[in-house]
Write an enzyme that holds these catalytic residues in place. Structure first.
Site, PDB file in Angstrom:
ATOM      1  N   HIS A 170      -8.687  11.980 -11.800  1.00 32.93           N
ATOM      2  CA  HIS A 170      -8.830  10.531 -12.040  1.00 32.93           C
ATOM      3  C   HIS A 170      -7.557   9.783 -11.634  1.00 32.93           C
ATOM      4  CE1 HIS A 170     -12.264  11.717 -14.627  1.00 32.93           C
ATOM      5  NE2 HIS A 170     -11.431  12.697 -15.006  1.00 32.93           N
ATOM      6  N   SER A 291       6.643  -3.548  10.526  1.00 35.60           N
ATOM      7  CA  SER A 291       5.954  -4.815  10.326  1.00 35.60           C
ATOM      8  C   SER A 291       6.557  -5.855  11.253  1.00 35.60           C
ATOM      9  CB  SER A 291       6.122  -5.258   8.867  1.00 35.60           C
ATOM     10  OG  SER A 291       5.953  -6.662   8.765  1.00 35.60           O
ATOM     11  N   LYS A 297       9.789  -2.833   6.217  1.00 37.21           N
ATOM     12  CA  LYS A 297       8.554  -2.055   6.091  1.00 37.21           C
ATOM     13  C   LYS A 297       8.500  -0.839   7.001  1.00 37.21           C
ATOM     14  CE  LYS A 297       5.287  -2.748   4.025  1.00 37.21           C
ATOM     15  NZ  LYS A 297       4.205  -3.694   4.311  1.00 37.21           N
ATOM     16  N   GLU A 304      -3.900   5.294   7.314  1.00 35.91           N
ATOM     17  CA  GLU A 304      -4.864   4.233   6.992  1.00 35.91           C
ATOM     18  C   GLU A 304      -6.043   4.241   7.956  1.00 35.91           C
ATOM     19  OE1 GLU A 304      -2.676   0.392   5.553  1.00 35.91           O
ATOM     20  OE2 GLU A 304      -1.384   1.489   6.925  1.00 35.91           O
TER      21      GLU A 304
END
Ligand code: ARG
Length: 472
Positions: A170, A291, A297, A304
């Protein structure tokens, strides 16, 4: 090849469709525009040529082509193949698919002998043959790239030594596990993916050539000989079935979709692990992106996209199943819709496997942060309950006793270790359970997450990977 490229090499001279004899005029431009598959099915060119060569040799065995004729057809097929490979093949407007284009070119080169090539053959068995040959190669290529990623996980598992991290259920910390155990878990899933692709490949290894349009032919062709020539393990036994069967495409799409789902889960973990909140992994600069606006970043775009593109892989499978579900026997033009989804899934998975292999291989795993997260006192709770069990207390009661101790420690009264040491059924020895890494070391049962079973597991994994490699 894109539409633009196709038309750039296309010849506008008058040419005939394969069916012009039965029709008074040529096809409408709108019909051709809507029905052509040439822009994408050019990928089948070399497999179509293999099928056509085998068919030509079959026609010779049946006495339909002479030795000379078959010789010139084979040469013409080679020439067409070379032109396609070096980009000098010129297409004409009536080339609705690669099969039509190759046969037309062979006839231009070999004359009447070329015009005999399609004897006893239909595009229905021709397309099914070329596509099965292509798909057999494609699933082998993907299985081999999946084995490379599996190898990367196995190596990371070996390099991980005794490092441990929290195991989650979980997404809540549950019990510490060895990092090697975690890496190996992904290697086993990839192993099943490889097995599934190999299994699908064995079922698709059936030659359709000789089935004709749907019913076979009156000519003395021997489909079993052509099947052998093409290296198929078996030959069809029902011409209606084999010309309209696209199970092999659906099974491949499923194998790729599930592989994609596994890559998506791996991707999701790397997204989480590379966040500042987890801090378990830092991606190599080569496998991360920056970024355009935020200078600090470093983004896990490969991970992804592995997650994002899995949706498309599932879509390719469900789209084909929807296409197939309403089709009466035998061939229907709907079946032309089988190619783009499989080409897309194969291309996407091939790219993903290489990118993810690189990402996993080059990342730095922060085992200090992992250990810190895993050594939180509550991850010892199960061990406390199991100690009570060894002291004769039924597990349900033990669970409740430890649950209360956790609740009390979270309320800030005393630490869990103080409560455990003070408990009459636990005592001072239980302090050792709270030592760094102790909980992971205590997972001793077969297949479990501790050092001894993981060592045994990694040896099994080696054997399994070797076996899989030999099957690909
Ligand atoms: N490009 C077509 C396909 O992939 C070729 C088959 C056309 N057959 C036919 N009977 N019209 O399905």
């Amino acid at each position: 090849m894109s539409d633009a490229e196709t038309s750039a090499t296309s010849d506008s001279s008058e040419s005939n469709t394969l069916w012009h004899g039965r029709f008074e005029g040529g096809p409408a431009e709108a019909l051709m525009a809507y029905t052509v598959s040439l822009p994408y099915d050019q990928r089948l060119a070399s497999h179509d040529i293999l099928g056509s060569k085998a068919h030509a040799r079959g026609l010779e065995r049946a006495g339909i082509l002479s030795g000379d004729e078959v010789g010139s057809v084979l040469l013409a097929l080679d020439e067409a193949g070379a032109e396609l490979a070096n980009g000098t093949f010129s297409f004409v407007d009536s080339d609705e698919d690669i099969h039509t284009a190759i046969e037309r070119r062979v006839t231009e080169i070999a004359g009447d002998a070329g015009a005999k090539l399609h004897t006893g053959r239909s595009r229905n068995d021709q397309v099914a043959t070329a596509f099965r040959l292509w798909t057999k190669d494609a699933v082998s290529m993907i299985a081999s790239k999946a084995a490379d990623l599996q190898q990367v996980f196995a190596e990371q598992a070996r390099n991980a030594g005794d490092a441990y991290l929290p195991g989650y259920t979980h997404l809540q910390r549950a019990q510490p596990v060895l990092l090697a155990h975690h890496f190996a878990a992904h290697a086993w899933a990839l192993g099943r993916d490889i097995e599934r692709l190999i299994d699908a490949r064995s079922r698709m290894d059936v030659s359709p050539l000789g089935a004709g349009a749907l019913a076979g032919t009156s000519l003395p062709l021997q489909p079993s000989e052509v099947a052998k020539d093409l290296g198929f393990a078996e030959v069809f036994t029902n011409s209606l079935d084999v010309t309209s069967d696209r199970d092999f495409v659906a099974e491949s799409l499923f194998g790729l979709a599930l592989l994609g789902v596994h890559l998506s889960r791996i991707g999701e973990e790397f997204v989480l692990w590379s966040s500042e909140e987890f801090g378990f992994v830092s991606l190599d600069d080569q496998y991360a992106t920056g970024s355009s606006m935020l200078p600090q970043k470093k983004n896990p775009d490969i991970a992804e996209l592995a997650r994002g593109k899995s949706g498309r892989l599932i879509g390719n499978l469900t789209g084909l199943l929807a296409t197939l579900k309403g089709l009466p026997l035998a061939y229907n033009r709907d079946l032309q819709e089988d190619k783009e989804p499989l080409f897309d899934s194969v291309d996407q998975i091939a790219l993903a496997l290489v990118a993810i292999s690189g990402m996993v291989d080059t990342a730095t795993y922060n085992t200090t942060n992992m250990a810190e997260a895993a050594d939180s006192p509550t991850s010892v709770a199960t061990d406390l309950a199991e100690t009570l069990v060894s002291n004769g207390i039924p597990f349900r009661q033990a669970h409740a006793i430890v649950g209360e101790m956790v609740r009390s420690s979270l309320a800030g009264n005393s630490t869990l270790v103080e409560l455990a040491v003070a408990h009459p059924d636990l005592g001072p020895e239980t302090a050792a359970l709270f030592e760094p890494g102790a909980a992971a070391r205590r997972r001793t049962s077969p297949g479990g997450a501790g050092p001894a079973p993981v060592q045994a597991q990694l040896e099994q994994l080696e054997v399994y990977m070797k076996k899989l490699r030999s099957l690909i």
